[in-house]
Design an enzyme around this catalytic site. Structure first.
Site, mmCIF file in Angstrom:
data_model
loop_
_atom_site.group_PDB
_atom_site.id
_atom_site.type_symbol
_atom_site.label_atom_id
_atom_site.label_comp_id
_atom_site.label_asym_id
_atom_site.label_seq_id
_atom_site.Cartn_x
_atom_site.Cartn_y
_atom_site.Cartn_z
ATOM 1 N N HIS A 41 0.853 -1.196 0.000
ATOM 2 C CA HIS A 41 0.000 0.000 0.000
ATOM 3 C C HIS A 41 0.886 1.242 0.000
ATOM 4 O O HIS A 41 1.332 1.714 1.042
ATOM 5 C CB HIS A 41 -0.912 -0.004 1.228
ATOM 6 N N HIS A 43 1.207 5.004 -2.417
ATOM 7 C CA HIS A 43 0.679 5.832 -3.500
ATOM 8 C C HIS A 43 1.816 6.501 -4.258
ATOM 9 O O HIS A 43 2.660 7.184 -3.653
ATOM 10 C CB HIS A 43 -0.274 6.889 -2.952
ATOM 11 N N ASP A 45 1.772 9.091 -6.183
ATOM 12 C CA ASP A 45 1.734 10.546 -6.042
ATOM 13 C C ASP A 45 1.932 10.998 -4.604
ATOM 14 O O ASP A 45 1.910 12.200 -4.322
ATOM 15 C CB ASP A 45 0.421 11.123 -6.600
ATOM 16 N N HIS A 226 -9.887 0.737 -0.359
ATOM 17 C CA HIS A 226 -9.672 1.559 0.826
ATOM 18 C C HIS A 226 -10.942 1.489 1.678
ATOM 19 O O HIS A 226 -12.011 1.916 1.230
ATOM 20 C CB HIS A 226 -9.424 3.013 0.429
ATOM 21 N N GLU A 229 -10.687 3.252 7.185
ATOM 22 C CA GLU A 229 -9.624 4.183 7.578
ATOM 23 C C GLU A 229 -10.247 5.341 8.349
ATOM 24 O O GLU A 229 -10.046 5.477 9.551
ATOM 25 C CB GLU A 229 -8.883 4.696 6.353
ATOM 26 N N ASP A 318 1.871 3.965 2.819
ATOM 27 C CA ASP A 318 0.804 4.830 2.325
ATOM 28 C C ASP A 318 1.378 5.962 1.473
ATOM 29 O O ASP A 318 1.332 5.904 0.252
ATOM 30 C CB ASP A 318 -0.037 5.379 3.472
#
Length: 381
Positions: A41, A43, A45, A226, A229, A318
């Protein structure tokens, strides 16, 4: 951490200042850096180098809150450290803005692989939303191709020390999930491992994208969602029981279905028991969860309880830029908070490798030929 004795009725272990490996030696951050790690997991960006953001922004004329790389890096961390998922997501306006052409995407992807390899990551699934990178005129297919070019360049530069695959993300507040799901299937033999949905959970349930998930299931394709969270058990329940998620992105709020009694005994609700019984992987991201308010601190993060109860826990970053973190940082923070040793770190790593969207024989080869020997070497050193 092995054996069934830790599944008893004792409360979670208290944090410890200095974690030790099984022979009593202190486990340092450098020890953790040398350990083989698996990342599910992360990202794309959310993991740019501050210097790269600054350089790419200058090329396209995008205004940043700071242009000095060190100052910019601090700004990202401070802006993300707000306790609000919505505010946390706002920091992506700047990174996404500089990722709107092929060369920029390829560079960011290549540097991502280089940074992960330097951190001891041996397998990674990196997610991003192609629909957010078309403002410069690229097609969705061109976006995926550019990222793949960057990943392949990074893997080649790493000399075979890391395998990286793409996860294509659809934004849950948009209406392009079927289009992105079809894109993921079209690219699944060319570097794309699966599909994901992301974005603010509240008001955007995963069931809005049920057609995309049903399509992926018919195509025998993998997907994560997702869920759990910033929102509670309904999000997790829908992701699993309505949408059929293979994994849960974060899944922190599954603890809302677990009761720890005053005497230390633990009772699992129906949903929590199902998640554990079915070995549904939890893509936990401690540093990020603390920033967004999903956990008070790493020492109080539900990962401690969920690990003790033997859920399929995995450790992830993350967003490395926003959280100022790395896989080494995440795992060493757990070592310090819970006193984990090499057995525990290997358990997290094998959990992640077992849960990867990679063919079984390739997963097994990485476990038997890379991960287990890597930890064995650390124990001998």
């Amino acid at each position: 951490m092995s054996g069934s004795s830790r599944l008893g009725c004792r409360a979670p272990r208290e944090p410890t200042r200095r974690a030790r490996c099984e022979d009593g030696r202190v486990i340092t951050r450098d020890d953790v850096r040398r350990a083989p790690k698996v990342l599910l997991h992360d990202h794309l960006d959310g993991g740019l180098r501050p210097a790269t953001v600054a350089e790419l922004a200058a090329e396209v004329g995008h205004e940043l809150p700071a242009t000095d790389p060190e100052e910019l890096g601090r700004w990202f961390a401070e802006a993300a450290d707000s306790g609000s998922l919505v505010r946390y997501l706002e920091t992506f306006d700047h990174t996404v803005a500089v990722m709107q052409n092929g060369p920029a995407l390829a560079r960011v992807a290549r540097e991502c692989v280089e940074d992960l390899a330097a951190d001891g990551v041996v397998y990674a699934e990196i997610r991003y939303a192609p629909e957010q990178h078309v403002e410069g005129g690229m097609t969705l297919d061109e976006v995926v191709a550019a990222v793949q070019d960057g990943f392949e360049a990074g893997m080649a530069a790493a000399g075979g020390r890391i395998v990286v695959r793409q996860l294509l993300t659809a934004m849950r507040h948009q209406a392009r999930s079927m289009e992105i799901a079809e894109l993921a299937v079209a690219w699944r033999d060319r570097g794309v491992a699966g599909f994901d949905i992301a974005g603010a959970e509240a008001g955007h349930p995963p069931t809005r994208h049920l057609d995309a998930f049903e399509y992926l299931q018919r195509e025998n394709s993998h997907f994560t969602i997702h869920a759990g969270e910033a929102f509670g058990l309904p999000s997790i329940w829908q992701a699993i029981q309505w949408c059929g998620a293979d994994r849960l992105g974060h899944g922190v709020r599954i603890v809302d279905d677990i009761t720890v009694h005053d005497d230390g005994s633990v009772e699992l609700g129906r949903l929590a028991a199902y998640v554990r019984d079915q070995r549904i992987p939890l893509e936990m991201c401690p540093a990020s969860n603390v920033q967004t308010g999903a956990a008070e601190s790493v020492a109080e993060h539900p990962i401690g309880l969920l690990t003790r109860l033997r859920f399929r826990v995995t450790v992830n970053t993350d967003n490395r830029l926003m959280s100022g973190t790395s896989m080494t940082g995440e795992m060493h923070a757990l070592v310090e908070a819970f006193g984990y040793g090499y057995d525990d770190l290997q358990w997290f790593t094998i959990n992640a490798m077992k849960s990867a969207f990679l063919p079984f024989d390739e997963r097994l080869a990485l476990i038997d030929e890379v991960i287990k020997p890597g930890y064995a070497a650390l124990r001998r050193s």
